[in-house]
Scaffold this motif. Sequence first.
Motif, PDB file in Angstrom:
ATOM      1  N   ARG A  62       0.807  -1.230   0.000  1.00 46.98           N
ATOM      2  CA  ARG A  62       0.000   0.000   0.000  1.00 46.98           C
ATOM      3  C   ARG A  62       0.835   1.273   0.000  1.00 46.98           C
ATOM      4  NH1 ARG A  62      -3.750  -2.301   4.498  1.00 46.98           N
ATOM      5  NH2 ARG A  62      -4.953  -3.762   3.273  1.00 46.98           N
ATOM      6  N   ARG A  63       2.082   1.137  -0.398  1.00 50.33           N
ATOM      7  CA  ARG A  63       2.957   2.301  -0.498  1.00 50.33           C
ATOM      8  C   ARG A  63       3.519   2.351  -1.911  1.00 50.33           C
ATOM      9  NH1 ARG A  63       6.701   2.749   4.708  1.00 50.33           N
ATOM     10  NH2 ARG A  63       6.796   4.872   3.967  1.00 50.33           N
ATOM     11  N   GLU A  64       3.923   3.522  -2.302  1.00 50.12           N
ATOM     12  CA  GLU A  64       4.492   3.688  -3.634  1.00 50.12           C
ATOM     13  C   GLU A  64       5.713   4.591  -3.527  1.00 50.12           C
ATOM     14  OE1 GLU A  64       2.928   6.071  -7.349  1.00 50.12           O
ATOM     15  OE2 GLU A  64       1.616   4.358  -6.884  1.00 50.12           O
ATOM     16  N   ARG A  65       6.768   4.212  -4.271  1.00 55.11           N
ATOM     17  CA  ARG A  65       8.004   4.973  -4.204  1.00 55.11           C
ATOM     18  C   ARG A  65       8.648   5.026  -5.586  1.00 55.11           C
ATOM     19  NH1 ARG A  65      13.228   5.223  -3.752  1.00 55.11           N
ATOM     20  NH2 ARG A  65      14.296   6.209  -2.043  1.00 55.11           N
ATOM     21  N   PRO A  66       9.167   6.205  -5.992  1.00 48.81           N
ATOM     22  CA  PRO A  66       9.856   6.299  -7.283  1.00 48.81           C
ATOM     23  C   PRO A  66      11.308   5.819  -7.169  1.00 48.81           C
ATOM     24  CG  PRO A  66       9.779   8.450  -6.251  1.00 48.81           C
ATOM     25  CD  PRO A  66       9.023   7.513  -5.348  1.00 48.81           C
ATOM     26  N   TYR A  67      11.810   5.212  -8.232  1.00 42.86           N
ATOM     27  CA  TYR A  67      13.205   4.764  -8.298  1.00 42.86           C
ATOM     28  C   TYR A  67      13.832   5.268  -9.585  1.00 42.86           C
ATOM     29  CZ  TYR A  67      12.308   1.749  -4.345  1.00 42.86           C
ATOM     30  OH  TYR A  67      11.989   1.286  -3.097  1.00 42.86           O
ATOM     31  N   THR A  85      19.732   6.077  -7.618  1.00 39.66           N
ATOM     32  CA  THR A  85      20.530   7.295  -7.483  1.00 39.66           C
ATOM     33  C   THR A  85      20.001   8.215  -6.391  1.00 39.66           C
ATOM     34  OG1 THR A  85      19.278   8.462  -9.197  1.00 39.66           O
ATOM     35  CG2 THR A  85      21.226   7.214  -9.916  1.00 39.66           C
ATOM     36  N   ASN A  86      18.827   7.915  -5.833  1.00 38.08           N
ATOM     37  CA  ASN A  86      18.227   8.769  -4.812  1.00 38.08           C
ATOM     38  C   ASN A  86      18.168   8.138  -3.428  1.00 38.08           C
ATOM     39  OD1 ASN A  86      17.634  10.887  -6.678  1.00 38.08           O
ATOM     40  ND2 ASN A  86      15.944   9.641  -7.436  1.00 38.08           N
ATOM     41  N   SER A  87      18.753   6.951  -3.273  1.00 37.61           N
ATOM     42  CA  SER A  87      18.736   6.291  -1.963  1.00 37.61           C
ATOM     43  C   SER A  87      19.896   5.298  -1.888  1.00 37.61           C
ATOM     44  CB  SER A  87      17.403   5.558  -1.745  1.00 37.61           C
ATOM     45  OG  SER A  87      17.341   4.369  -2.520  1.00 37.61           O
ATOM     46  N   SER A  88      19.951   4.551  -0.809  1.00 38.95           N
ATOM     47  CA  SER A  88      21.012   3.558  -0.624  1.00 38.95           C
ATOM     48  C   SER A  88      20.648   2.197  -1.221  1.00 38.95           C
ATOM     49  CB  SER A  88      21.300   3.392   0.875  1.00 38.95           C
ATOM     50  OG  SER A  88      20.142   2.916   1.537  1.00 38.95           O
ATOM     51  N   LEU A  89      19.516   2.087  -1.898  1.00 37.09           N
ATOM     52  CA  LEU A  89      19.042   0.806  -2.435  1.00 37.09           C
ATOM     53  C   LEU A  89      19.943   0.281  -3.553  1.00 37.09           C
ATOM     54  CD1 LEU A  89      16.058  -0.938  -2.540  1.00 37.09           C
ATOM     55  CD2 LEU A  89      16.419  -0.142  -4.865  1.00 37.09           C
ATOM     56  N   ILE A  90      20.352  -0.968  -3.423  1.00 33.17           N
ATOM     57  CA  ILE A  90      21.119  -1.655  -4.464  1.00 33.17           C
ATOM     58  C   ILE A  90      20.526  -3.050  -4.642  1.00 33.17           C
ATOM     59  CG2 ILE A  90      23.344  -2.614  -5.155  1.00 33.17           C
ATOM     60  CD1 ILE A  90      24.681  -0.451  -3.477  1.00 33.17           C
ATOM     61  N   THR A  91      20.198  -3.396  -5.884  1.00 36.05           N
ATOM     62  CA  THR A  91      19.736  -4.735  -6.223  1.00 36.05           C
ATOM     63  C   THR A  91      20.819  -5.390  -7.065  1.00 36.05           C
ATOM     64  OG1 THR A  91      17.411  -4.105  -6.144  1.00 36.05           O
ATOM     65  CG2 THR A  91      17.948  -6.079  -7.418  1.00 36.05           C
ATOM     66  N   THR A  92      21.166  -6.625  -6.705  1.00 33.20           N
ATOM     67  CA  THR A  92      22.202  -7.368  -7.422  1.00 33.20           C
ATOM     68  C   THR A  92      21.610  -8.653  -7.979  1.00 33.20           C
ATOM     69  OG1 THR A  92      23.907  -6.493  -5.945  1.00 33.20           O
ATOM     70  CG2 THR A  92      24.481  -8.453  -7.241  1.00 33.20           C
ATOM     71  N   TRP A  93      21.786  -8.861  -9.276  1.00 30.42           N
ATOM     72  CA  TRP A  93      21.360 -10.076  -9.967  1.00 30.42           C
ATOM     73  C   TRP A  93      22.606 -10.900 -10.271  1.00 30.42           C
ATOM     74  CZ3 TRP A  93      16.212 -10.998 -11.096  1.00 30.42           C
ATOM     75  CH2 TRP A  93      15.344  -9.915 -10.949  1.00 30.42           C
ATOM     76  N   THR A  94      22.608 -12.167  -9.861  1.00 27.82           N
ATOM     77  CA  THR A  94      23.732 -13.060 -10.132  1.00 27.82           C
ATOM     78  C   THR A  94      23.209 -14.298 -10.840  1.00 27.82           C
ATOM     79  OG1 THR A  94      24.827 -12.278  -8.121  1.00 27.82           O
ATOM     80  CG2 THR A  94      25.667 -14.321  -9.108  1.00 27.82           C
ATOM     81  N   VAL A  95      23.790 -14.611 -11.996  1.00 25.46           N
ATOM     82  CA  VAL A  95      23.387 -15.767 -12.790  1.00 25.46           C
ATOM     83  C   VAL A  95      24.560 -16.741 -12.817  1.00 25.46           C
ATOM     84  CG1 VAL A  95      22.629 -16.586 -15.063  1.00 25.46           C
ATOM     85  CG2 VAL A  95      21.899 -14.337 -14.226  1.00 25.46           C
ATOM     86  N   SER A  96      24.290 -18.010 -12.457  1.00 21.03           N
ATOM     87  CA  SER A  96      25.339 -19.031 -12.512  1.00 21.03           C
ATOM     88  C   SER A  96      24.802 -20.287 -13.186  1.00 21.03           C
ATOM     89  CB  SER A  96      25.862 -19.352 -11.107  1.00 21.03           C
ATOM     90  OG  SER A  96      24.816 -19.799 -10.272  1.00 21.03           O
ATOM     91  N   SER A  97      25.722 -21.055 -13.721  1.00 22.39           N
ATOM     92  CA  SER A  97      25.379 -22.261 -14.470  1.00 22.39           C
ATOM     93  C   SER A  97      25.009 -23.405 -13.535  1.00 22.39           C
ATOM     94  CB  SER A  97      26.577 -22.660 -15.340  1.00 22.39           C
ATOM     95  OG  SER A  97      26.281 -23.821 -16.070  1.00 22.39           O
ATOM     96  N   GLN A  98      24.019 -24.175 -13.944  1.00 22.38           N
ATOM     97  CA  GLN A  98      23.589 -25.376 -13.223  1.00 22.38           C
ATOM     98  C   GLN A  98      23.422 -26.508 -14.230  1.00 22.38           C
ATOM     99  OE1 GLN A  98      22.391 -25.381  -9.506  1.00 22.38           O
ATOM    100  NE2 GLN A  98      24.079 -23.985  -9.927  1.00 22.38           N
TER     101      GLN A  98
END
Length: 131
Positions: A62-67, A85-98
């Motif tokens: 129920r909240r909304e935030r711009p990124y 660029t406006n906060s400390s948020l960092i998302t990291t995507w890591t892809v590895s072979s299986q």
Amino acid sequence: MGRIYVKRERVVNDNPEEVYATLADYEEKRPLILTPNFLDYRVEQGGRGDGTVVSYRLQAARRERPYHMLIHEVVKGSVITEQDTNSSLITTWTVSSQHAGQQSRVRVTTEREGSSGTCGFSERLFASSGL
């Protein structure tokens, strides 16, 4: 303030090159895999990989935030970060072979500094819904 950290992992039935290519394509492929809580998604610069800039609004709990996210290919072919660029948020995507490259393990982590007090408790409680 407390650090908020959320991690999810999943095995995908496709080779790592294809999975990474999908994640790194912010212009055509990424919009197709976004959930409905990503609103007004748009590419502002680039569109594929390092140096891409995207913006959107995220609606969760129920909240909304711009990124406003700056994309870095930390390890080309396996690790992408998205830094707000406006906060400390960092998302990291890591892809590895299986399974000899027939499948991919995809790990996504999101972290940022959270608020203190009651607001911080709510942020930690609902953090995974934004991921």
